[in-house]
Design an enzyme around this catalytic site. Structure first.
Site, PDB file in Angstrom:
ATOM      1  N   CYS A 119      -1.468  -4.498  -1.134  1.00 12.81           N
ATOM      2  CA  CYS A 119      -1.491  -4.169   0.824  1.00 12.81           C
ATOM      3  C   CYS A 119      -0.288  -3.489   1.410  1.00 12.81           C
ATOM      4  O   CYS A 119      -0.692  -2.683   2.227  1.00 12.81           O
ATOM      5  CB  CYS A 119      -1.707  -5.667   1.363  1.00 12.81           C
ATOM      6  SG  CYS A 119      -2.989  -6.264   1.067  1.00 12.81           S
ATOM      7  N   HIS A 252      -0.040  -4.030   8.657  1.00 11.97           N
ATOM      8  CA  HIS A 252      -0.773  -3.337   7.539  1.00 11.97           C
ATOM      9  C   HIS A 252      -2.260  -4.987   8.580  1.00 11.97           C
ATOM     10  O   HIS A 252      -1.562  -6.138   9.627  1.00 11.97           O
ATOM     11  CB  HIS A 252      -0.370  -4.543   6.671  1.00 11.97           C
ATOM     12  CG  HIS A 252      -0.767  -4.990   5.916  1.00 11.97           C
ATOM     13  ND1 HIS A 252      -2.644  -4.392   5.827  1.00 11.97           N
ATOM     14  CD2 HIS A 252      -1.854  -6.359   5.107  1.00 11.97           C
ATOM     15  CE1 HIS A 252      -3.569  -4.886   4.483  1.00 11.97           C
ATOM     16  NE2 HIS A 252      -3.260  -5.959   4.240  1.00 11.97           N
ATOM     17  N   ASN A 282      -9.551  -6.865   6.707  1.00 10.14           N
ATOM     18  CA  ASN A 282      -8.290  -6.800   5.844  1.00 10.14           C
ATOM     19  C   ASN A 282      -9.281  -5.524   4.751  1.00 10.14           C
ATOM     20  O   ASN A 282      -9.789  -5.656   3.862  1.00 10.14           O
ATOM     21  CB  ASN A 282      -7.772  -6.594   4.942  1.00 10.14           C
ATOM     22  CG  ASN A 282      -6.844  -7.088   4.078  1.00 10.14           C
ATOM     23  OD1 ASN A 282      -6.280  -6.064   3.573  1.00 10.14           O
ATOM     24  ND2 ASN A 282      -5.777  -8.117   3.774  1.00 10.14           N
TER      25      ASN A 282
END
Ligand SMILES: CC(C)(COP(=O)(O)OP(=O)(O)OC[C@H]1O[C@@H](n2cnc3c(N)ncnc32)[C@H](O)[C@@H]1OP(=O)(O)O)[C@@H](O)C(=O)NCCC(=O)NCCS
Length: 325
Positions: A119, A252, A282
């Protein structure tokens, strides 16, 4: 002499199949797994995610995002001289999704490679591209985050499968006489491998170990808030700036509570935080460029604004990039 790199266009792409929390909860109920829209929204801020159709790969999502980014920058694919794709869900073991993307863009010859930092992948890729542009190795780079996390989710594990989705985001990064990227700060600490990983690997024609995502959510949560604050402060210090100089924080997009926790530690109002996690969950390396593109197209983030991008994820990896758009 060129001293700087600057983002000149952004683009993103979500696959058409949108799966709401209710729809996912219904699908999981069919497997005897209990979850609810209320639980997911309250703990994560996620309302929906997008999943690819069979046969669609990261490079396909990346291609659409790149087309939008190139159009926004007023560039053609033929002008691109560097491609970096951040992904943990590449099309193949090799070659890189970047090389496959290059071919799909109808070009050949320029360097193309993947960055694997889960990520944090996009801030890693942007930092590498910035360095290459500033040394003159490239003048017009495509920097992409593209993921198909639906392929590595364990749909029998409600603590993880409700959190992730598929998508891609891209920027065109060009050589510039005026500052775009101001500073960045990257880190990794492999001692935390076990708290967020897909432990399987290919060996002798078989997958050894589980090829599905495993996560200790609470351990990740605590670490994420701490390192995101540290990375932001370190990046500001390198650029000679303070929190007050940040117009927009684009963290993020994993969990609204992590984003709000980070903003609070940096004493930034929540109105300065770009949030798109509700719409796509996500999407790992794709989440930051997806959020950036959404904010640019909504007219929130404008040319000249000072923007802090922040990534954190498996490895553990984390980092930040401060830039003037
Ligand atoms: C995963 C996460 C949302 C879980 O939230 P949490 O508040 O820590 O919840 P807990 O793990 O303590 O679980 C609380 C309860 O909810 C249950 N639960 C977990 N997932 C659930 C789901 N999808 N639906 C309903 N209940 C669920 C748990 O089983 C637990 O039940 P119990 O109290 O009966 O044991 C949270 O830890 C998180 O967001 N972590 C960071 C994850 C992340 O962002 N990762 C990516 C970083 S790159």
């Amino acid at each position: 002499m060129t001293l700087y790199s600057r983002i000149t266009g952004t683009g993103s792409y979500l696959p058409p199949r949108r799966v709401s929390n209710d729809e996912l909860a219904q699908e999981l109920a069919g497997r005897g797994i209990e979850t609810s829209n209320e639980w997911i929204v309250e703990r994560t801020g996620i309302h929906a995610r997008h999943f690819v159709a069979d046969g669609v790969n990261s490079s396909d999502l990346a291609l659409e995002a790149c087309r939008h980014a190139l159009e926004a920058a007023g560039r053609s694919a033929a002008e691109v001289d560097l491609i970096i794709v951040a992904t943990s869900t590449p099309d193949m073991v090799f070659p890189s999704s970047a090389a496959i993307l290059q071919h799909k863009l109808g070009i050949a010859g320029c360097p193309a490679f993947d960055v694997q930092a889960v990520c944090s992948g996009f801030v890693y890729a942007l930092t590498v591209a910035d360095a290459m542009v500033r040394t003159g190795a490239a003048k017009c780079a495509l920097v992409v985050g593209a993921e198909v996390f639906s392929r590595i989710l364990d749909f029998n594990d409600r603590t993880t499968c409700v959190l992730f989705g598929d998508g891609a985001g891209a920027v065109v990064l060009e050589a510039s006489d005026t500052p775009g990227i101001l500073a960045s700060d990257l880190h990794a600490d492999g001692s935390h491998v076990g708290i967020l990983c897909v432990p399987g690997h290919v060996s002798g024609g078989q997958v050894l170990g589980t090829p599905l995502l495993h996560m200790d959510g609470q351990a990740v949560f605590k670490l994420a808030v701490r390192v995101l604050e540290e990375a932001a402060r370190a990046t500001l210090a390198k650029a000679g700036k303070t929190e007050a100089d940040i117009d927009w924080l684009i963290p993020h997009q994993a969990n609204i509570r992590i984003m709000h926790g980070t903003a609070k530690k940096l004493k930034l109002g929540l109105d300065k935080v770009i949030v798109t996690v509700h719409e796509h969950g996500n999407t790992s390396a794709a989440s930051i460029p997806l959020a950036l593109d959404s904010a640019v197209r909504d007219g929130k983030v404008r040319t000249g604004d000072t923007v802090m991008l922040e990534g954190v994820g498996g490895g553990f990896t984390w980092g930040a990039v401060l830039l003037n758009l």
